[in-house]
Design a protein around this motif. Structure first.
Motif, PDB file in Angstrom:
ATOM      1  N   ARG A 213       0.808  -1.205  -0.067  1.00  0.00           N
ATOM      2  CA  ARG A 213      -0.137  -0.016  -0.060  1.00  0.00           C
ATOM      3  C   ARG A 213       0.864   1.343   0.120  1.00  0.00           C
ATOM      4  NH1 ARG A 213      -2.185  -3.530   3.941  1.00  0.00           N
ATOM      5  NH2 ARG A 213      -4.246  -4.315   3.203  1.00  0.00           N
ATOM      6  N   LEU A 214       0.874   1.966  -0.855  1.00  0.00           N
ATOM      7  CA  LEU A 214       1.597   3.502  -1.237  1.00  0.00           C
ATOM      8  C   LEU A 214       0.731   4.536  -0.735  1.00  0.00           C
ATOM      9  CD1 LEU A 214       3.321   2.248  -4.482  1.00  0.00           C
ATOM     10  CD2 LEU A 214       4.209   1.991  -2.132  1.00  0.00           C
ATOM     11  N   GLU A 215      -0.364   4.205   0.026  1.00  0.00           N
ATOM     12  CA  GLU A 215      -1.176   5.530   0.474  1.00  0.00           C
ATOM     13  C   GLU A 215      -1.609   4.944   1.906  1.00  0.00           C
ATOM     14  OE1 GLU A 215      -3.609   8.275  -1.923  1.00  0.00           O
ATOM     15  OE2 GLU A 215      -4.139   6.092  -2.579  1.00  0.00           O
ATOM     16  N   LEU A 216      -1.386   5.975   2.778  1.00  0.00           N
ATOM     17  CA  LEU A 216      -1.688   5.587   4.284  1.00  0.00           C
ATOM     18  C   LEU A 216      -3.413   5.662   4.318  1.00  0.00           C
ATOM     19  CD1 LEU A 216       0.564   8.037   6.179  1.00  0.00           C
ATOM     20  CD2 LEU A 216       0.597   5.508   5.760  1.00  0.00           C
ATOM     21  N   PRO A 217      -3.760   4.860   5.055  1.00  0.00           N
ATOM     22  CA  PRO A 217      -5.511   4.807   5.450  1.00  0.00           C
ATOM     23  C   PRO A 217      -6.138   6.214   5.313  1.00  0.00           C
ATOM     24  CG  PRO A 217      -4.498   3.144   6.655  1.00  0.00           C
ATOM     25  CD  PRO A 217      -3.448   3.980   6.065  1.00  0.00           C
ATOM     26  N   SER A 218      -5.421   7.081   6.054  1.00  0.00           N
ATOM     27  CA  SER A 218      -5.992   8.499   6.224  1.00  0.00           C
ATOM     28  C   SER A 218      -6.087   9.160   4.791  1.00  0.00           C
ATOM     29  CB  SER A 218      -5.507   9.326   7.250  1.00  0.00           C
ATOM     30  OG  SER A 218      -4.159   9.329   6.951  1.00  0.00           O
ATOM     31  N   ASP A 219      -4.988   9.031   4.304  1.00  0.00           N
ATOM     32  CA  ASP A 219      -4.788   9.681   2.945  1.00  0.00           C
ATOM     33  C   ASP A 219      -5.679   9.036   1.743  1.00  0.00           C
ATOM     34  OD1 ASP A 219      -2.699  11.450   3.776  1.00  0.00           O
ATOM     35  OD2 ASP A 219      -0.969  10.165   3.299  1.00  0.00           O
TER      36      ASP A 219
ATOM     37  N   ASN B  30      12.263  13.575   8.081  1.00  0.00           N
ATOM     38  CA  ASN B  30      13.139  13.156   7.179  1.00  0.00           C
ATOM     39  C   ASN B  30      12.292  11.782   6.612  1.00  0.00           C
ATOM     40  OD1 ASN B  30      13.655  10.635   8.995  1.00  0.00           O
ATOM     41  ND2 ASN B  30      14.812  12.118  10.128  1.00  0.00           N
ATOM     42  N   ASP B  31      12.904  11.125   5.413  1.00  0.00           N
ATOM     43  CA  ASP B  31      12.497  10.117   4.865  1.00  0.00           C
ATOM     44  C   ASP B  31      12.168   8.749   5.519  1.00  0.00           C
ATOM     45  OD1 ASP B  31      12.416  11.757   2.618  1.00  0.00           O
ATOM     46  OD2 ASP B  31      13.925  10.564   1.252  1.00  0.00           O
ATOM     47  N   LEU B  32      13.028   8.545   6.788  1.00  0.00           N
ATOM     48  CA  LEU B  32      12.854   7.230   7.458  1.00  0.00           C
ATOM     49  C   LEU B  32      11.757   7.440   8.111  1.00  0.00           C
ATOM     50  CD1 LEU B  32      14.096   4.748   8.777  1.00  0.00           C
ATOM     51  CD2 LEU B  32      15.113   6.156  10.177  1.00  0.00           C
ATOM     52  N   ASN B  33      11.360   8.424   8.683  1.00  0.00           N
ATOM     53  CA  ASN B  33       9.929   8.626   9.403  1.00  0.00           C
ATOM     54  C   ASN B  33       8.945   8.349   8.505  1.00  0.00           C
ATOM     55  OD1 ASN B  33       8.338   9.001  11.582  1.00  0.00           O
ATOM     56  ND2 ASN B  33       8.523  11.180  11.748  1.00  0.00           N
ATOM     57  N   VAL B  34       8.679   8.835   7.443  1.00  0.00           N
ATOM     58  CA  VAL B  34       7.775   8.598   6.239  1.00  0.00           C
ATOM     59  C   VAL B  34       7.612   6.864   5.937  1.00  0.00           C
ATOM     60  CG1 VAL B  34       7.065   9.064   3.805  1.00  0.00           C
ATOM     61  CG2 VAL B  34       7.928  10.956   5.374  1.00  0.00           C
ATOM     62  N   ILE B  35       8.967   6.324   5.812  1.00  0.00           N
ATOM     63  CA  ILE B  35       9.173   4.919   5.554  1.00  0.00           C
ATOM     64  C   ILE B  35       8.489   4.128   6.563  1.00  0.00           C
ATOM     65  CG2 ILE B  35      10.466   2.824   4.938  1.00  0.00           C
ATOM     66  CD1 ILE B  35      12.363   5.063   3.615  1.00  0.00           C
TER      67      ILE B  35
ATOM     68  N   ALA C 220       1.564   0.948   7.776  1.00  0.00           N
ATOM     69  CA  ALA C 220       0.419   0.738   7.032  1.00  0.00           C
ATOM     70  C   ALA C 220       0.289  -0.949   6.210  1.00  0.00           C
ATOM     71  CB  ALA C 220       0.157   1.541   6.077  1.00  0.00           C
ATOM     72  N   ASN C 221       1.737  -1.353   5.901  1.00  0.00           N
ATOM     73  CA  ASN C 221       2.007  -2.438   5.307  1.00  0.00           C
ATOM     74  C   ASN C 221       2.567  -3.665   6.373  1.00  0.00           C
ATOM     75  OD1 ASN C 221       1.605  -1.985   2.176  1.00  0.00           O
ATOM     76  ND2 ASN C 221       2.747  -0.143   3.019  1.00  0.00           N
ATOM     77  N   ILE C 222       2.028  -3.507   7.556  1.00  0.00           N
ATOM     78  CA  ILE C 222       2.414  -4.359   8.558  1.00  0.00           C
ATOM     79  C   ILE C 222       2.152  -5.833   8.187  1.00  0.00           C
ATOM     80  CG2 ILE C 222       0.509  -4.443  10.002  1.00  0.00           C
ATOM     81  CD1 ILE C 222       4.225  -4.175  11.231  1.00  0.00           C
ATOM     82  N   SER C 223       0.947  -6.108   7.314  1.00  0.00           N
ATOM     83  CA  SER C 223       0.517  -7.550   7.034  1.00  0.00           C
ATOM     84  C   SER C 223       1.649  -8.212   6.097  1.00  0.00           C
ATOM     85  CB  SER C 223      -0.870  -7.714   6.326  1.00  0.00           C
ATOM     86  OG  SER C 223      -0.735  -6.471   5.287  1.00  0.00           O
ATOM     87  N   GLU C 224       2.214  -7.367   5.305  1.00  0.00           N
ATOM     88  CA  GLU C 224       3.539  -8.109   4.452  1.00  0.00           C
ATOM     89  C   GLU C 224       4.558  -8.179   5.093  1.00  0.00           C
ATOM     90  OE1 GLU C 224       2.947  -8.422   1.483  1.00  0.00           O
ATOM     91  OE2 GLU C 224       0.835  -7.857   1.322  1.00  0.00           O
ATOM     92  N   LEU C 225       4.958  -7.720   6.441  1.00  0.00           N
ATOM     93  CA  LEU C 225       6.020  -8.001   7.290  1.00  0.00           C
ATOM     94  C   LEU C 225       5.825  -9.257   8.395  1.00  0.00           C
ATOM     95  CD1 LEU C 225       8.869  -6.573   7.569  1.00  0.00           C
ATOM     96  CD2 LEU C 225       7.815  -5.325   9.308  1.00  0.00           C
ATOM     97  N   THR C 226       6.125 -10.231   7.721  1.00  0.00           N
ATOM     98  CA  THR C 226       5.873 -11.715   8.387  1.00  0.00           C
ATOM     99  C   THR C 226       6.299 -11.688   9.693  1.00  0.00           C
ATOM    100  OG1 THR C 226       5.595 -12.656   6.203  1.00  0.00           O
ATOM    101  CG2 THR C 226       5.489 -14.071   8.032  1.00  0.00           C
ATOM    102  N   SER C 227       7.780 -11.204   9.795  1.00  0.00           N
ATOM    103  CA  SER C 227       8.566 -11.416  10.842  1.00  0.00           C
ATOM    104  C   SER C 227       8.178 -10.709  12.193  1.00  0.00           C
ATOM    105  CB  SER C 227       9.842 -11.029  10.571  1.00  0.00           C
ATOM    106  OG  SER C 227      10.107  -9.598  10.063  1.00  0.00           O
ATOM    107  N   PHE C 228       7.301  -9.538  11.638  1.00  0.00           N
ATOM    108  CA  PHE C 228       6.727  -8.692  12.899  1.00  0.00           C
ATOM    109  C   PHE C 228       6.139  -9.402  13.943  1.00  0.00           C
ATOM    110  CE2 PHE C 228       3.889  -5.443  14.798  1.00  0.00           C
ATOM    111  CZ  PHE C 228       4.931  -4.633  15.372  1.00  0.00           C
ATOM    112  N   SER C 229       5.017 -10.229  13.413  1.00  0.00           N
ATOM    113  CA  SER C 229       4.239 -10.613  14.304  1.00  0.00           C
ATOM    114  C   SER C 229       4.890 -11.842  15.148  1.00  0.00           C
ATOM    115  CB  SER C 229       2.997 -11.786  13.676  1.00  0.00           C
ATOM    116  OG  SER C 229       3.601 -12.311  12.661  1.00  0.00           O
TER     117      SER C 229
END
Length: 382
Positions: A29-35, A324-329, A335-344
Motif C-alpha cells: 500500500r503506497l497510501e496511508l489509510p487516512s490519505d 526525514n524520509d525514514l519517518n515517512v517509511i 500501513a503494510n504490517i501485514s506484509e512483514l511476516t517477521s513482525f508478528s
C-alpha cells in the motif's frame, strides 16, 4: 537429552519464515489509510453531488421560471425563460435610486466549478503517485525483505550456536566466546541498519508528502472561501429582474422593461454548497494531523526489531530530527504490517519478554531461543 534436542531442533526449524509465495510488489500500500480516505471524500463528494445536480437538470428541464406578461404566447414565454437564463443579469436600483446590474453567472457555472474542484483535489494524489510512490515502493520492498531476512539469519545463527554448544566440552568457554562475540558485534548485519540510517539524511519523500498535504489544505481552504463568496453575494438571491429589451426587441413598446424571474433549483445549489463546504471544513484538521505525524517517531516497530542481534538504531540514539524520509517509511511500514511476516513473530516474543520475571536472561531473540533450546542450565548467571 536426545528427545529434548530433537524437539529444540524442530522448534527452531519451525521458527524460520517461509519464502513468500507471491510477489510483494502487488500487495504494498503506497497510501496511508487516512490519505486514501481523504482522496475518496475530497474527490468523490463533489463529483457525486454534481452528478445529482445534472441528473435533476436533465430530468426536470429549465432551471428558471420567469413571470411573463399575460398577453405573451407560449413561445414568447419560452423565449423569455431562455433569454433570461442566458443573460442571468439582475437589474435593480441602489439606495439612491440609480439603476444597477448584478451578474448571477456564478450560479450557471457552479456545477462546473465543482468539477474543477474535484480535479484540483486529485492533483496532490497525482503528485504523490508519480513523484514519490516509485521510490517509496522500492524502499518498502527492500526494507521488508531485509527485516524478514534478518529474522531468518538470527534463527539460523541460533541453530548453529546450538550445534556448537552441543559439541563443546567446556560450557563456560562457549558462553565466554558468545559474550565476546556480542561485544565485538560479530552478530551484526549492518546493511539494513546503515540503509535506514542513510534514509535519515534524505528528505525527498518527506518534502513531497508535506507538499501534498499543503496543496490539499490550500485547495480545501480555497474551495471553502469560494463557497463563502457565493453565499454572501449570490446564494441569497433566488429572484431577480431580467431585461429582454435588447437587439430587435429594444424598440417594442409592448415588452416591459423588467421581467421578474425565479431560480427553480436555487435551494439545490445551496444544499450542495453547504454539504461540500461543511465536509471540507471537517477534513482540514485531518490533513493537518497527517502532516503533524512527521513531528514524532513511530518507535514501536523498530523497538520490536531491536531484539535482533546488533539492530540498535534506537538504543544508540541514532534517531534525530523526525522530519526525514525514514519517518515517512516507518509510517508506510506500519500501513503494510501485514506484509512483514517477521513482525508478528517478534511481537509475540516481545510480549513474552515483558511477562518474564527474569528479564536479564532474555536480552535478544538469540537468548530467548537459546533458552528454549535447553541451554539455560549451562549458561552462567549474571
Amino acid at each position: 537429552m536426545s528427545l529434548s534436542h530433537t524437539a529444540a531442533e524442530y522448534m527452531l526449524s519451525d521458527a524460520l519464515l517461509p519464502d513468500p509465495g507471491g510477489s510483494r510488489a502487488k500487495g504494498l500500500r503506497l497510501e496511508l489509510p487516512s490519505d486514501r480516505l481523504l482522496k475518496f471524500i475530497t474527490v468523490g463528494l463533489p463529483l457525486f453531488l454534481v452528478s445529482l445536480a445534472f441528473a435533476r437538470e436533465f430530468s426536470a428541464g429549465s432551471q428558471i421560471s420567469c413571470f411573463s406578461p399575460t398577453n405573451f404566447t407560449g413561445k414568447q414565454s419560452a423565449y423569455v425563460d431562455t433569454a433570461c437564463w442566458d443573460s442571468l443579469v439582475h437589474h435593480g436600483l441602489d439606495t439612491e435610486g440609480h439603476p444597477i446590474t448584478k451578474s448571477l453567472w456564478a450560479l450557471k457555472v457552479f456545477p462546473y466549478s465543482l468539477l474543477v474542484v474535484a480535479v484540483l483535489m486529485y492533483l496532490p494524489y497525482l503528485l504523490w503517485r508519480y513523484a514519490a510512490a516509485p521510490a517509496l515502493h522500492s524502499d518498502l520492498l527492500f526494507i521488508i525483505d531485509e527485516l524478514d531476512k534478518s529474522y531468518n539469519r538470527s534463527v539460523r545463527l541460533v541453530q548453529h550456536m546450538r550445534k556448537v554448544q552441543q559439541a563443546s566440552t567446556e560450557p563456560e568457554r562457549f558462553w565466554e566466546e558468545y559474550e565476546r562475540a556480542r561485544q565485538e558485534r560479530y552478530f551484526e548485519f549492518p546493511l539494513l541498519e546503515r540503509y535506514l540510517t542513510c534514509k535519515q539524511r534524505a528528505h525527498s519523500l518527506v518534502f513531497i508528502y508535506i507538499l501534498r498535504n499543503l496543496l490539499l489544505l490550500v485547495f480545501l481552504a480555497a474551495t471553502c472561501l469560494y463557497l463563502v463568496f457565493l453565499h454572501l453575494n449570490i446564494f441569497f438571491q433566488d429572484e431577480f429582474n431580467c431585461s429582454i429589451k435588447t437587439g430587435l426587441l429594444q424598440v417594442e413598446p409592448h415588452i416591459p422593461p423588467l421581467i421578474p424571474c425565479k431560480l427553480v433549483f436555487f435551494s439545490i445549489f445551496q444544499l450542495i454548497s453547504l454539504s461540500v463546504g461543511g465536509v471540507y471544513v471537517l477534513l482540514m484538521p485531518v490533513v493537518i494531523y497527517n502532516a503533524l505525524q512527521l513531528c514524532q517517531w513511530d518507535k514501536g516497530l523498530l523497538s520490536v526489531y531491536e531484539m535482533l542481534p546488533a539492530f540498535d538504531l534506537l538504543s544508540r540514539k541514532m534517531l534525530t530530527c523526525p522530519v526525514n524520509d525514514l519517518n515517512v517509511i516507518l509510517l508506510f511500514l506500519r500501513a503494510n504490517i501485514s506484509e512483514l511476516t517477521s513482525f508478528s513473530r517478534l511481537n509475540a516474543v516481545s510480549a513474552l519478554r515483558e511477562a518474564t520475571t527474569n528479564k536479564e536472561d532474555i536480552d535478544t531473540v538469540i537468548d530467548f531461543m537459546t533458552l528454549l533450546a535447553g541451554l539455560e542450565t549451562t549458561k552462567p548467571k549474571h
